[in-house]
Design an enzyme around this catalytic site. Structure first.
Site, PDB file in Angstrom:
ATOM      1  N   SER A 171      10.846 -11.066  18.541  1.00  0.00           N
ATOM      2  CA  SER A 171       9.491 -11.258  18.205  1.00  0.00           C
ATOM      3  C   SER A 171       8.576  -9.901  18.562  1.00  0.00           C
ATOM      4  CB  SER A 171       9.020 -12.377  19.252  1.00  0.00           C
ATOM      5  OG  SER A 171       7.645 -12.524  19.181  1.00  0.00           O
ATOM      6  N   ALA A 192      11.782 -12.620  11.075  1.00  0.00           N
ATOM      7  CA  ALA A 192      12.203 -12.098   9.670  1.00  0.00           C
ATOM      8  C   ALA A 192      13.786 -11.655   9.666  1.00  0.00           C
ATOM      9  CB  ALA A 192      11.497 -11.084   9.555  1.00  0.00           C
ATOM     10  N   GLU A 202      -0.089  -9.383  15.711  1.00  0.00           N
ATOM     11  CA  GLU A 202      -1.198 -10.141  15.422  1.00  0.00           C
ATOM     12  C   GLU A 202      -1.737 -10.871  16.624  1.00  0.00           C
ATOM     13  OE1 GLU A 202      -2.719  -9.694  12.915  1.00  0.00           O
ATOM     14  OE2 GLU A 202      -1.557  -9.332  10.895  1.00  0.00           O
ATOM     15  N   LYS A 244      -0.475 -14.434   9.585  1.00  0.00           N
ATOM     16  CA  LYS A 244      -0.785 -15.125  10.987  1.00  0.00           C
ATOM     17  C   LYS A 244      -1.824 -14.109  11.761  1.00  0.00           C
ATOM     18  CE  LYS A 244       3.716 -17.443  10.993  1.00  0.00           C
ATOM     19  NZ  LYS A 244       5.004 -17.636  11.859  1.00  0.00           N
ATOM     20  N   ASP A 274       7.548 -22.513  16.324  1.00  0.00           N
ATOM     21  CA  ASP A 274       7.325 -21.121  16.337  1.00  0.00           C
ATOM     22  C   ASP A 274       7.123 -20.595  17.485  1.00  0.00           C
ATOM     23  OD1 ASP A 274       7.361 -18.695  14.860  1.00  0.00           O
ATOM     24  OD2 ASP A 274       5.217 -18.923  13.824  1.00  0.00           O
ATOM     25  N   ARG A 278       0.723  -1.173  -0.054  1.00  0.00           N
ATOM     26  CA  ARG A 278      -0.033  -0.081   0.023  1.00  0.00           C
ATOM     27  C   ARG A 278       0.818   1.296   0.005  1.00  0.00           C
ATOM     28  NH1 ARG A 278      -5.313  -0.812   0.587  1.00  0.00           N
ATOM     29  NH2 ARG A 278      -5.985  -2.954   1.378  1.00  0.00           N
ATOM     30  N   LYS A 301       0.135 -19.357  18.723  1.00  0.00           N
ATOM     31  CA  LYS A 301       1.374 -19.255  19.181  1.00  0.00           C
ATOM     32  C   LYS A 301       1.762 -17.743  19.471  1.00  0.00           C
ATOM     33  CE  LYS A 301       3.732 -17.583  15.778  1.00  0.00           C
ATOM     34  NZ  LYS A 301       4.543 -16.430  15.798  1.00  0.00           N
TER      35      LYS A 301
END
Length: 305
Positions: free
Chosen positions: A226, A112, A253, A80, A216, A33, A163
């Site tokens: 994280s 990532a 998330e 996720k 994960d 976007r 998770k």
């Protein structure tokens, strides 16, 4: 064989995937976007499209793009989460928009920033179309990213979403300095809650103990890389959810997934005390110490209960 790969979404995960597959020699085109342009142009002419949008982005874009998607182009969902309003995962949103899509789910312990630095990792590629899974395993696996196959896309996707809730809980536990015993107990009981939800929603519980679930969780509940873990640390430090989200500076998330799952648990009578306390703490209805006290004072029961 070199593929033409489209990537929709250039956040940390999308940008990392684009770079990873480009280094493998695939021809990558991307859209976000922020950069503008037409996402349909990325889909057209691609052999494969990876969607790495946040769940809110999928919710907005799926109804627009789904009906216009080329049926021959597989969609790999890398998002996720579980939406608290429609109570769907990302792939379910795409499926509602176009039931004929060739859908796959990619999930695993894939921080990532580590992948971007060249560190090795493994992930799960899941679909009920097993010949397609095996084909993409061969084409996308590399010395840096090893892909395992699964025929349980829903279980894999739910494990990857749930998770994140437990990663928040792990951050809270570490932020309160409760120790290794408490954290091990918390994550073990968190796995029991995740298993219950996966079973009730129609996934295979076995997926919980693979890379998308336990794998994960081990990465995201213990690493400051994280976002969900850092969000939990901030809540334990007394920050409000908006303050914690601002400090993380990226989509968390697990927060919305916790709201979605806690709501389901309340309606259906599922025992999800960790999810419920994460939501209560994030919504300011209890303090970190009160959340721990509530978990420790639950009625005694067998371990399988």
């Amino acid at each position: 064989m070199s593929l033409a790969i489209g990537v929709l979404g250039l956040g940390a995960w999308g940008h990392t995937l684009a770079g990873l597959f480009e280094r493998q020699g695939h021809r990558v085109r991307s859209w976000s976007r922020r950069s503008g342009g037409d996402p349909v142009a990325v889909i057209q002419g691609s052999d494969l499209v990876l969607v790495a949008l946040a769940l809110d982005g999928v919710k907005q874009l799926a109804p627009e793009l789904g009906p216009r998607w080329d049926q021959q182009v597989p969609l790999v969902s890398c998002s996720k989460g579980l939406d608290p309003e429609c109570q769907r995962t990302a792939s379910q949103m795409w499926n509602v928009a176009n039931p004929e899509l060739r859908l796959l789910v990619l999930s695993g312990p894939n921080l990532a920033s580590e992948l971007a630095q060249g560190c090795p990792a493994a992930s799960v590629l899941a679909s009920q179309d097993q010949p397609l899974v095996e084909q993409l395993q061969r084409q996308l696996s590399s010395d840096q990213l090893r892909l395992y196959g699964s025929d349980d896309p829903l279980g894999v996707e739910l494990a990857g979403a749930l998770k994140n809730v437990m990663a928040i809980a792990g951050g809270i536990c570490d932020g309160l300095q409760l120790g290794a015993n408490a954290k091990a107990s918390l994550l073990c009981r968190g796995m029991a809650e995740m298993s219950l939800v996966i079973q009730q929603l129609g996934g295979d519980q076995a997926s919980l103990y693979g890379l998308a679930g336990l794998g994960d969780l081990l990465a995201t509940a213990n690493s400051p890389l994280s976002r969900n873990y850092r969000f939990g640390l901030a809540l334990a430090g007394g920050q409000t959810a908006p303050e914690a989200l601002m400090g993380v500076g990226a989509t968390v998330e697990g927060y919305k997934t916790a709201q979605a799952v806690a709501g389901m648990g309340q309606r259906h009578g599922w025992a999800l005390p960790i999810c419920q306390q994460v939501v209560a703490l994030a919504e300011g209805r209890c303090s970190p110490k009160e959340a721990v006290h509530a978990l420790m004072q639950r009625s005694l029961r067998g371990e399988q209960g």
